[in-house]
Design a protein around this motif. Structure first.
Motif, PDB file in Angstrom:
ATOM      1  N   VAL A  12      69.562  14.858  57.219  1.00  0.00           N
ATOM      2  CA  VAL A  12      69.558  14.313  55.790  1.00  0.00           C
ATOM      3  C   VAL A  12      70.573  14.182  55.241  1.00  0.00           C
ATOM      4  CG1 VAL A  12      68.273  14.790  53.395  1.00  0.00           C
ATOM      5  CG2 VAL A  12      67.413  16.233  55.536  1.00  0.00           C
ATOM      6  N   SER A  13      70.802  12.847  54.612  1.00  0.00           N
ATOM      7  CA  SER A  13      71.995  12.514  53.924  1.00  0.00           C
ATOM      8  C   SER A  13      71.597  11.111  53.208  1.00  0.00           C
ATOM      9  CB  SER A  13      73.051  12.262  54.931  1.00  0.00           C
ATOM     10  OG  SER A  13      74.223  11.777  54.147  1.00  0.00           O
ATOM     11  N   ASP A  14      72.382  10.874  52.129  1.00  0.00           N
ATOM     12  CA  ASP A  14      72.423   9.398  51.172  1.00  0.00           C
ATOM     13  C   ASP A  14      72.914   8.623  52.220  1.00  0.00           C
ATOM     14  OD1 ASP A  14      70.655   9.784  48.913  1.00  0.00           O
ATOM     15  OD2 ASP A  14      72.299  11.616  48.379  1.00  0.00           O
ATOM     16  N   PHE A  15      73.682   8.929  53.019  1.00  0.00           N
ATOM     17  CA  PHE A  15      74.500   7.880  53.799  1.00  0.00           C
ATOM     18  C   PHE A  15      74.209   7.608  55.141  1.00  0.00           C
ATOM     19  CE2 PHE A  15      77.023  10.381  50.840  1.00  0.00           C
ATOM     20  CZ  PHE A  15      77.399   9.524  49.957  1.00  0.00           C
ATOM     21  N   PHE A  16      73.446   6.491  55.601  1.00  0.00           N
ATOM     22  CA  PHE A  16      73.018   6.153  56.594  1.00  0.00           C
ATOM     23  C   PHE A  16      72.966   4.713  56.789  1.00  0.00           C
ATOM     24  CE2 PHE A  16      69.712   6.139  60.271  1.00  0.00           C
ATOM     25  CZ  PHE A  16      70.504   6.694  61.035  1.00  0.00           C
ATOM     26  N   MET A  44      66.319  11.467  57.501  1.00  0.00           N
ATOM     27  CA  MET A  44      65.629  11.218  56.168  1.00  0.00           C
ATOM     28  C   MET A  44      66.932  10.877  55.144  1.00  0.00           C
ATOM     29  SD  MET A  44      63.604  13.261  53.435  1.00  0.00           S
ATOM     30  CE  MET A  44      64.926  14.251  52.691  1.00  0.00           C
ATOM     31  N   THR A  45      66.539   9.646  54.707  1.00  0.00           N
ATOM     32  CA  THR A  45      67.724   9.221  53.675  1.00  0.00           C
ATOM     33  C   THR A  45      66.957   8.417  52.516  1.00  0.00           C
ATOM     34  OG1 THR A  45      69.656   7.646  53.476  1.00  0.00           O
ATOM     35  CG2 THR A  45      68.059   6.844  54.977  1.00  0.00           C
ATOM     36  N   HIS A  46      67.742   7.780  51.679  1.00  0.00           N
ATOM     37  CA  HIS A  46      66.930   6.906  50.747  1.00  0.00           C
ATOM     38  C   HIS A  46      66.707   5.531  51.200  1.00  0.00           C
ATOM     39  CE1 HIS A  46      70.569   4.735  49.796  1.00  0.00           C
ATOM     40  NE2 HIS A  46      71.165   5.989  49.391  1.00  0.00           N
ATOM     41  N   GLY A  60      64.340   5.803  70.220  1.00  0.00           N
ATOM     42  CA  GLY A  60      62.990   6.321  69.492  1.00  0.00           C
ATOM     43  C   GLY A  60      63.394   7.291  68.370  1.00  0.00           C
ATOM     44  N   LEU A  61      64.730   7.261  67.931  1.00  0.00           N
ATOM     45  CA  LEU A  61      65.164   7.738  66.469  1.00  0.00           C
ATOM     46  C   LEU A  61      64.453   7.354  65.434  1.00  0.00           C
ATOM     47  CD1 LEU A  61      67.205   9.776  65.079  1.00  0.00           C
ATOM     48  CD2 LEU A  61      68.728   7.922  64.809  1.00  0.00           C
ATOM     49  N   LYS A  62      63.694   8.299  64.854  1.00  0.00           N
ATOM     50  CA  LYS A  62      62.735   8.008  63.720  1.00  0.00           C
ATOM     51  C   LYS A  62      63.591   8.004  62.143  1.00  0.00           C
ATOM     52  CE  LYS A  62      57.910   9.097  62.272  1.00  0.00           C
ATOM     53  NZ  LYS A  62      56.691  10.049  62.454  1.00  0.00           N
ATOM     54  N   VAL A  63      63.288   7.330  61.600  1.00  0.00           N
ATOM     55  CA  VAL A  63      64.272   7.409  60.171  1.00  0.00           C
ATOM     56  C   VAL A  63      62.966   7.264  59.160  1.00  0.00           C
ATOM     57  CG1 VAL A  63      65.981   6.494  58.855  1.00  0.00           C
ATOM     58  CG2 VAL A  63      66.220   6.432  61.483  1.00  0.00           C
ATOM     59  N   TYR A  64      63.192   8.210  58.094  1.00  0.00           N
ATOM     60  CA  TYR A  64      62.398   8.182  56.933  1.00  0.00           C
ATOM     61  C   TYR A  64      63.271   7.538  55.918  1.00  0.00           C
ATOM     62  CZ  TYR A  64      58.319  10.754  58.703  1.00  0.00           C
ATOM     63  OH  TYR A  64      57.328  11.390  59.326  1.00  0.00           O
ATOM     64  N   SER A 106      76.662  14.039  48.718  1.00  0.00           N
ATOM     65  CA  SER A 106      75.054  13.324  49.072  1.00  0.00           C
ATOM     66  C   SER A 106      74.071  14.298  48.314  1.00  0.00           C
ATOM     67  CB  SER A 106      74.694  13.584  50.477  1.00  0.00           C
ATOM     68  OG  SER A 106      73.203  13.221  50.754  1.00  0.00           O
ATOM     69  N   THR A 107      73.536  13.872  47.095  1.00  0.00           N
ATOM     70  CA  THR A 107      72.634  14.426  46.180  1.00  0.00           C
ATOM     71  C   THR A 107      71.197  14.990  47.252  1.00  0.00           C
ATOM     72  OG1 THR A 107      73.188  13.194  44.448  1.00  0.00           O
ATOM     73  CG2 THR A 107      71.129  14.258  44.382  1.00  0.00           C
ATOM     74  N   LEU A 108      70.997  13.912  48.202  1.00  0.00           N
ATOM     75  CA  LEU A 108      69.633  14.253  48.933  1.00  0.00           C
ATOM     76  C   LEU A 108      69.949  15.245  49.609  1.00  0.00           C
ATOM     77  CD1 LEU A 108      67.027  12.905  49.205  1.00  0.00           C
ATOM     78  CD2 LEU A 108      67.861  11.346  51.034  1.00  0.00           C
ATOM     79  N   CYS A 109      71.110  15.586  50.128  1.00  0.00           N
ATOM     80  CA  CYS A 109      71.476  16.478  51.062  1.00  0.00           C
ATOM     81  C   CYS A 109      71.193  17.987  50.576  1.00  0.00           C
ATOM     82  CB  CYS A 109      72.805  16.523  51.690  1.00  0.00           C
ATOM     83  SG  CYS A 109      73.645  17.685  52.600  1.00  0.00           S
TER      84      CYS A 109
END
Length: 449
Positions: A12-16, A44-46, A60-64, A106-109
């Protein structure tokens, strides 16, 4: 059905991606290597512009890309509890066993780690930056970090200097903090097959042109180096609010033919810019590690860098010339680097970097941290609240209130949407058959074994 995966990780991070930077690269390469080792990894990122929903990347890396938009410096607006429903949904759907948050800014983190601990998940945090202790922004950020890390299972820092900084800022027990450095994709960053013979020396700068990255130092250093060494030319890649000062400096000293301003450089073009130079210049005022130095060294460039943060830990002494963040000392360091250039063999330097830094080694060391995190004992809410209460006379009570509300909200969500009503998604397993990539879900994989 036996679970063939050792860990099931949510990064999890805002940075991706599609952003590119040190944190983004770290998450991507670490995830790819963990997938190779047989773990399940979900990011998971924004949302970024029109990039929203679920995407699949290489391996196969899944990203939300959750539908939260950034509001400041790629960070989402703090909601405290607004992200709980969607984070809970992802954790259950993907059968996650451990949550790994990245970057203190990172707020999301922070929100993901808070919610994950409320739900009883083990959490790991990686800090990628250094922060001070005196200014208002640092004081606020350090208190937020203390809140988040009060109940973290394990933490990782990218350098020993970063570990000292994080322990002081968060009051985290040093035994809980591991040092695992960044790495570089040496297959992508290779030297030029043969450097063109020329009397010209090219110094490359690739950086965000902001105060923290020492852009003001460049304004003073570049004219002096150009005056002392007529054979030197600069290539400056990057953009930011300080670009205007560099443009003004170039006009003032009539250096248009000796200072090339490239603007923002896409990550795919970084190597092509690096291999056109001989020396890489890093003028940062603060740096926990600096992946850019690794990329430059992997391309065979001698590095001149400010002696700040974790930078002295990155390269052997014969690959880097260090200087204090002072224009006079930086000019001295560049003069020394120019004298050392005839001894530099780019191919030999690249071969050494392949041995020194490898993302697979980073992944294996991170596995050990995950193993330790999962062995940590589970604690009830009252035991966990005592940790938050120790964060300060008034802050501790506030942190406890935040966590009690989070716990009550989680209990309400369990009543409104029981975990049994959330559909678990099959795991996608990637195989290579001759020249084709085959994706099958986990049930197909089990039946085929």
């Amino acid at each position: 059905m036996a679970d063939w995966r050792r860990h099931r990780i949510l990064m999890v991070s805002d940075f991706f991606y599609p952003n590119f930077g040190g944190v983004e690269s770290h998450i991507y390469y670490l995830s790819q290597c963990l997938l190779e080792l047989g773990h399940k990894v979900v990011v998971m990122t924004h949302a970024y512009a029109n990039r929203s929903g679920v995407r699949y990347m290489t391996g196969g890396l899944k990203v939300y890309y959750i539908p939260w938009k950034p509001f400041l410096m790629q960070n989402t607006l703090p909601t405290f509890y607004g992200t709980l429903p969607i984070i809970r949904n992802i954790l259950i759907r993907e059968k996650i066993s451990l949550v790994h948050g990245h970057q203190a800014f990172s707020t999301l983190c922070h929100e993901a780690l808070m919610h994950a601990r409320t739900m009883g998940y083990k959490v790991v945090f990686t800090d990628h930056s250094l922060y001070g202790f005196a200014d208002i922004g640092s004081i606020h950020m350090n208190k937020v970090l203390q809140f988040t890390l009060a109940d973290v299972s394990q933490a990782i820092c990218v350098s020993h200097t970063s570990k000292e900084n994080t322990v002081l800022r968060s009051s985290l027990p040093p035994a809980k903090v591991f040092v695992i450095p960044n790495a570089v994709d040496t297959a992508m960053f290779t030297p030029a097959p043969e450097r063109l013979k020329s009397d010209e020396i090219v110094i490359v700068v690739i950086s965000r042109l902001v105060y923290r990255k020492g852009a003001d130092l460049l304004v003073e250093v570049i004219p002096e180096v150009c005056r002392l060494f007529p054979q030197v030319r600069f290539i400056v890649g990057g953009d930011g609010p300080k670009r205007v000062r560099l443009e003004e400096m170039r006009e003032k000293h009539s250096l248009q033919d000796r200072v090339e301003m490239l603007g923002a450089v896409p990550h795919a073009r970084v190597r092509s810019v690096l291999i056109s130079g001989h020396i890489f210049l890093n003028s940062s005022l603060t740096e926990a590690f600096c992946i850019a130095i690794l990329e430059a060294a992997s391309c065979g460039l001698l590095t001149v860098s400010t002696r700040v943060g974790g930078v002295p830990e990155v390269l052997p002494d014969d690959m880097v010339v260090l200087a204090e963040p002072d224009p006079v000392d930086m000019v001295r360091a560049i003069k020394k680097a120019i004298a050392l250039l005839p001894r530099i063999d780019p191919q030999e330097m690249h071969a050494r970097m392949k041995k020194l830094y490898d993302w697979r080694d980073v992944a294996r060391r991170t596995e050990i941290v995950y193993d330790r995190a999962l062995k940590c004992s589970n604690q009830n809410l009252l035991d966990r609240l005592s940790r938050y209460l120790s964060c300060g006379s008034w802050a501790g009570k506030l942190f406890c209130l935040v966590m009690i509300i989070d716990f009550l909200f989680w209990c309400l969500l369990k009543l409104l949407q029981p975990a049994a009503d959330i559909e678990e998604v099959p795991d996608m397993v990637q195989f290579h058959h001759q020249d084709e990539e085959i994706l099958m879900d986990d049930s197909q994989h089990q039946s085929s074994r």
